[in-house]
Design a protein around this motif. Sequence first.
Motif, PDB file in Angstrom:
ATOM      1  N   LEU A  93       0.832  -1.204   0.000  1.00 16.96           N
ATOM      2  CA  LEU A  93       0.000   0.000   0.000  1.00 16.96           C
ATOM      3  C   LEU A  93       0.868   1.256   0.000  1.00 16.96           C
ATOM      4  CD1 LEU A  93      -2.959   1.055   0.211  1.00 16.96           C
ATOM      5  CD2 LEU A  93      -2.666   1.003   2.710  1.00 16.96           C
ATOM      6  N   VAL A  94       1.891   1.279   0.848  1.00 16.50           N
ATOM      7  CA  VAL A  94       2.802   2.426   0.905  1.00 16.50           C
ATOM      8  C   VAL A  94       3.550   2.580  -0.421  1.00 16.50           C
ATOM      9  CG1 VAL A  94       4.912   3.292   1.979  1.00 16.50           C
ATOM     10  CG2 VAL A  94       3.048   2.449   3.408  1.00 16.50           C
ATOM     11  N   ALA A  95       4.004   1.471  -0.982  1.00 17.31           N
ATOM     12  CA  ALA A  95       4.711   1.541  -2.264  1.00 17.31           C
ATOM     13  C   ALA A  95       3.811   2.108  -3.352  1.00 17.31           C
ATOM     14  CB  ALA A  95       5.208   0.149  -2.659  1.00 17.31           C
ATOM     15  N   ALA A  96       2.516   1.770  -3.309  1.00 16.48           N
ATOM     16  CA  ALA A  96       1.579   2.245  -4.328  1.00 16.48           C
ATOM     17  C   ALA A  96       1.380   3.756  -4.238  1.00 16.48           C
ATOM     18  CB  ALA A  96       0.243   1.521  -4.186  1.00 16.48           C
ATOM     19  N   ILE A  97       1.133   4.288  -3.045  1.00 14.64           N
ATOM     20  CA  ILE A  97       0.861   5.720  -2.932  1.00 14.64           C
ATOM     21  C   ILE A  97       2.142   6.536  -3.137  1.00 14.64           C
ATOM     22  CG2 ILE A  97       1.070   5.813  -0.396  1.00 14.64           C
ATOM     23  CD1 ILE A  97      -1.254   7.866  -0.463  1.00 14.64           C
ATOM     24  N   GLU A  98       3.284   5.997  -2.693  1.00 15.50           N
ATOM     25  CA  GLU A  98       4.545   6.704  -2.943  1.00 15.50           C
ATOM     26  C   GLU A  98       4.853   6.747  -4.432  1.00 15.50           C
ATOM     27  OE1 GLU A  98       7.719   6.847   0.507  1.00 15.50           O
ATOM     28  OE2 GLU A  98       7.504   4.804  -0.257  1.00 15.50           O
ATOM     29  N   GLY A  99       4.619   5.645  -5.111  1.00 20.43           N
ATOM     30  CA  GLY A  99       4.925   5.591  -6.537  1.00 20.43           C
ATOM     31  C   GLY A  99       4.060   6.519  -7.363  1.00 20.43           C
ATOM     32  N   LEU A 100       2.815   6.706  -6.945  1.00 25.19           N
ATOM     33  CA  LEU A 100       1.892   7.553  -7.706  1.00 25.19           C
ATOM     34  C   LEU A 100       1.995   9.023  -7.301  1.00 25.19           C
ATOM     35  CD1 LEU A 100      -1.114   5.096  -7.611  1.00 25.19           C
ATOM     36  CD2 LEU A 100      -0.018   5.936  -9.701  1.00 25.19           C
ATOM     37  N   GLY A 101       2.391   9.290  -6.066  1.00 24.78           N
ATOM     38  CA  GLY A 101       2.580  10.663  -5.616  1.00 24.78           C
ATOM     39  C   GLY A 101       1.309  11.467  -5.456  1.00 24.78           C
ATOM     40  N   CYS A 102       0.158  10.800  -5.267  1.00 29.01           N
ATOM     41  CA  CYS A 102      -1.124  11.510  -5.172  1.00 29.01           C
ATOM     42  C   CYS A 102      -1.539  11.693  -3.709  1.00 29.01           C
ATOM     43  CB  CYS A 102      -2.201  10.751  -5.944  1.00 29.01           C
ATOM     44  SG  CYS A 102      -2.339   9.013  -5.514  1.00 29.01           S
ATOM     45  N   ASP A 103      -2.640  12.432  -3.510  1.00 28.47           N
ATOM     46  CA  ASP A 103      -3.126  12.704  -2.154  1.00 28.47           C
ATOM     47  C   ASP A 103      -3.609  11.446  -1.455  1.00 28.47           C
ATOM     48  OD1 ASP A 103      -2.614  15.407  -2.225  1.00 28.47           O
ATOM     49  OD2 ASP A 103      -4.651  15.993  -2.754  1.00 28.47           O
ATOM     50  N   PHE A 104      -4.324  10.585  -2.188  1.00 27.74           N
ATOM     51  CA  PHE A 104      -4.786   9.340  -1.572  1.00 27.74           C
ATOM     52  C   PHE A 104      -5.006   8.274  -2.629  1.00 27.74           C
ATOM     53  CE2 PHE A 104      -8.732  11.651  -2.456  1.00 27.74           C
ATOM     54  CZ  PHE A 104      -9.691  10.694  -2.776  1.00 27.74           C
ATOM     55  N   VAL A 105      -4.928   7.029  -2.170  1.00 32.87           N
ATOM     56  CA  VAL A 105      -5.233   5.895  -3.047  1.00 32.87           C
ATOM     57  C   VAL A 105      -6.363   5.097  -2.430  1.00 32.87           C
ATOM     58  CG1 VAL A 105      -2.916   5.707  -4.013  1.00 32.87           C
ATOM     59  CG2 VAL A 105      -3.513   4.367  -1.980  1.00 32.87           C
ATOM     60  N   ARG A 106      -7.133   4.432  -3.298  1.00 29.43           N
ATOM     61  CA  ARG A 106      -8.213   3.552  -2.869  1.00 29.43           C
ATOM     62  C   ARG A 106      -7.928   2.151  -3.381  1.00 29.43           C
ATOM     63  NH1 ARG A 106     -11.160   4.584   0.848  1.00 29.43           N
ATOM     64  NH2 ARG A 106     -13.265   4.428   0.024  1.00 29.43           N
ATOM     65  N   THR A 107      -8.361   1.152  -2.604  1.00 25.60           N
ATOM     66  CA  THR A 107      -8.105  -0.241  -2.952  1.00 25.60           C
ATOM     67  C   THR A 107      -9.412  -1.038  -2.949  1.00 25.60           C
ATOM     68  OG1 THR A 107      -7.821  -1.047  -0.691  1.00 25.60           O
ATOM     69  CG2 THR A 107      -5.889  -0.062  -1.756  1.00 25.60           C
ATOM     70  N   ASP A 108      -9.371  -2.204  -3.551  1.00 26.00           N
ATOM     71  CA  ASP A 108     -10.461  -3.160  -3.431  1.00 26.00           C
ATOM     72  C   ASP A 108     -10.381  -3.821  -2.050  1.00 26.00           C
ATOM     73  OD1 ASP A 108     -10.958  -2.578  -6.145  1.00 26.00           O
ATOM     74  OD2 ASP A 108      -9.573  -4.161  -6.780  1.00 26.00           O
ATOM     75  N   HIS A 109     -11.365  -4.667  -1.725  1.00 24.37           N
ATOM     76  CA  HIS A 109     -11.300  -5.399  -0.459  1.00 24.37           C
ATOM     77  C   HIS A 109     -12.039  -6.726  -0.573  1.00 24.37           C
ATOM     78  CE1 HIS A 109     -15.310  -3.536   0.146  1.00 24.37           C
ATOM     79  NE2 HIS A 109     -15.551  -4.557   0.953  1.00 24.37           N
ATOM     80  N   VAL A 110     -11.801  -7.574   0.401  1.00 27.88           N
ATOM     81  CA  VAL A 110     -12.475  -8.871   0.470  1.00 27.88           C
ATOM     82  C   VAL A 110     -13.502  -8.823   1.595  1.00 27.88           C
ATOM     83  CG1 VAL A 110     -12.219 -11.357   0.822  1.00 27.88           C
ATOM     84  CG2 VAL A 110     -10.408 -10.058  -0.351  1.00 27.88           C
ATOM     85  N   GLN A 111     -14.752  -9.130   1.263  1.00 32.05           N
ATOM     86  CA  GLN A 111     -15.796  -9.202   2.285  1.00 32.05           C
ATOM     87  C   GLN A 111     -15.876 -10.631   2.809  1.00 32.05           C
ATOM     88  OE1 GLN A 111     -19.583  -7.022   1.750  1.00 32.05           O
ATOM     89  NE2 GLN A 111     -20.597  -8.996   2.036  1.00 32.05           N
ATOM     90  N   ALA A 112     -15.855 -10.752   4.133  1.00 32.32           N
ATOM     91  CA  ALA A 112     -15.885 -12.064   4.777  1.00 32.32           C
ATOM     92  C   ALA A 112     -17.168 -12.190   5.592  1.00 32.32           C
ATOM     93  CB  ALA A 112     -14.665 -12.239   5.679  1.00 32.32           C
ATOM     94  N   THR A 113     -18.047 -13.098   5.160  1.00 31.32           N
ATOM     95  CA  THR A 113     -19.290 -13.375   5.876  1.00 31.32           C
ATOM     96  C   THR A 113     -19.261 -14.850   6.270  1.00 31.32           C
ATOM     97  OG1 THR A 113     -20.432 -11.741   4.518  1.00 31.32           O
ATOM     98  CG2 THR A 113     -21.800 -13.245   5.809  1.00 31.32           C
ATOM     99  N   ALA A 114     -19.053 -15.106   7.570  1.00 28.82           N
ATOM    100  CA  ALA A 114     -18.808 -16.472   8.045  1.00 28.82           C
ATOM    101  C   ALA A 114     -17.620 -17.043   7.256  1.00 28.82           C
ATOM    102  CB  ALA A 114     -20.058 -17.322   7.925  1.00 28.82           C
ATOM    103  N   ARG A 115     -17.802 -18.158   6.541  1.00 27.35           N
ATOM    104  CA  ARG A 115     -16.702 -18.744   5.778  1.00 27.35           C
ATOM    105  C   ARG A 115     -16.676 -18.281   4.325  1.00 27.35           C
ATOM    106  NH1 ARG A 115     -14.050 -22.842   8.295  1.00 27.35           N
ATOM    107  NH2 ARG A 115     -14.951 -23.655  10.217  1.00 27.35           N
ATOM    108  N   ALA A 116     -17.681 -17.527   3.915  1.00 24.00           N
ATOM    109  CA  ALA A 116     -17.752 -17.064   2.518  1.00 24.00           C
ATOM    110  C   ALA A 116     -16.839 -15.863   2.310  1.00 24.00           C
ATOM    111  CB  ALA A 116     -19.183 -16.699   2.163  1.00 24.00           C
TER     112      ALA A 116
END
Length: 328
Positions: free
Chosen positions: A106-129
Amino acid sequence: MPKLSVIVPFYNVQQYAPDTLRSLRLNARSDFEFILVDDKSKDETPAILERAAESLSDVAQVRYIRHETNGGLATARNTGLDAATGEYLTFLDGDDWLAPGYFAELVAAIEGLGCDFVRTDHVQATARARSVHRAPVGLRGEVLNPRDAILPADRTTSVDYAYAWAGAYHRRLLDKGLLHFTDGLRTAEDRPWIWKLHREADSFAVVNLLGVFYRRGVASSLTQIGDARQLDFIRAFDQVIEETAADRDADRLLPKAVRTYCAIIAHHLSDEAKWEPAVAKELRTRSAAAIKRMPQDMLGEVLDTMDLRRSAKLRRLRRRISTAKAAA
């Protein structure tokens, strides 16, 4: 100065905190700062955090802060922001967890792009799904204008992906006053925050990075409890409407804010079974008042473009206002 400050609020999560803390250890670096904020938990969470703060200090910089009174997630995050000293900042909730090595990427991504903020995808965990949820921006790894990502009004956009923990933020945003949350909001605290960020920051990017596991279906979560604290979404979206109406591009941006507010009201009305009876009544009353406060011409246009099921619920509330006026 630490390279990254990670703000992690905890409240009554003794069942999940060990997984969260274990994942922090697997992401630790000597130039990372972990700020653990206990929001006056009533279970064994504080004892778990005390032990973790001591053990994590071998691999990272750690601060443990305990609130004397419970203030809610927004207030706990603000406590962490006030204590943070890092060049970059991010968040994690006390019942979620991370993939090993995620923060370094995450740090490498925002440092490399030099922007104010970066957004990422995520994994939703519901029980074992497990399911991947993608940030609603198609162009990846390129610096973009955050204001442009608010629209179009009739589609899911970046302001609808309001998860504060799905990204990283340069310290200059904190210095500009753009990272603090509305103090005391118990739910929907991310909504005014993400709108402010997209209206006022200069640059952002979305990166193809998966590493946050977001736990759903936690019994103690406010999303599972139908009490009055959930009605804070009205205060949150009132703030979105008020601040967007004062923006230089209000004519373009306000329809999106009104449409989102309407969609959230309709969602809560369709889920009335989970509410305590008195709270359900208050939900209808306060939602009707919220609809009355919206710009009425714009509201009419929004209702005309929404699906019939949701627009019918909202039109009934609107008629309720008109009927009450006529009776008066």
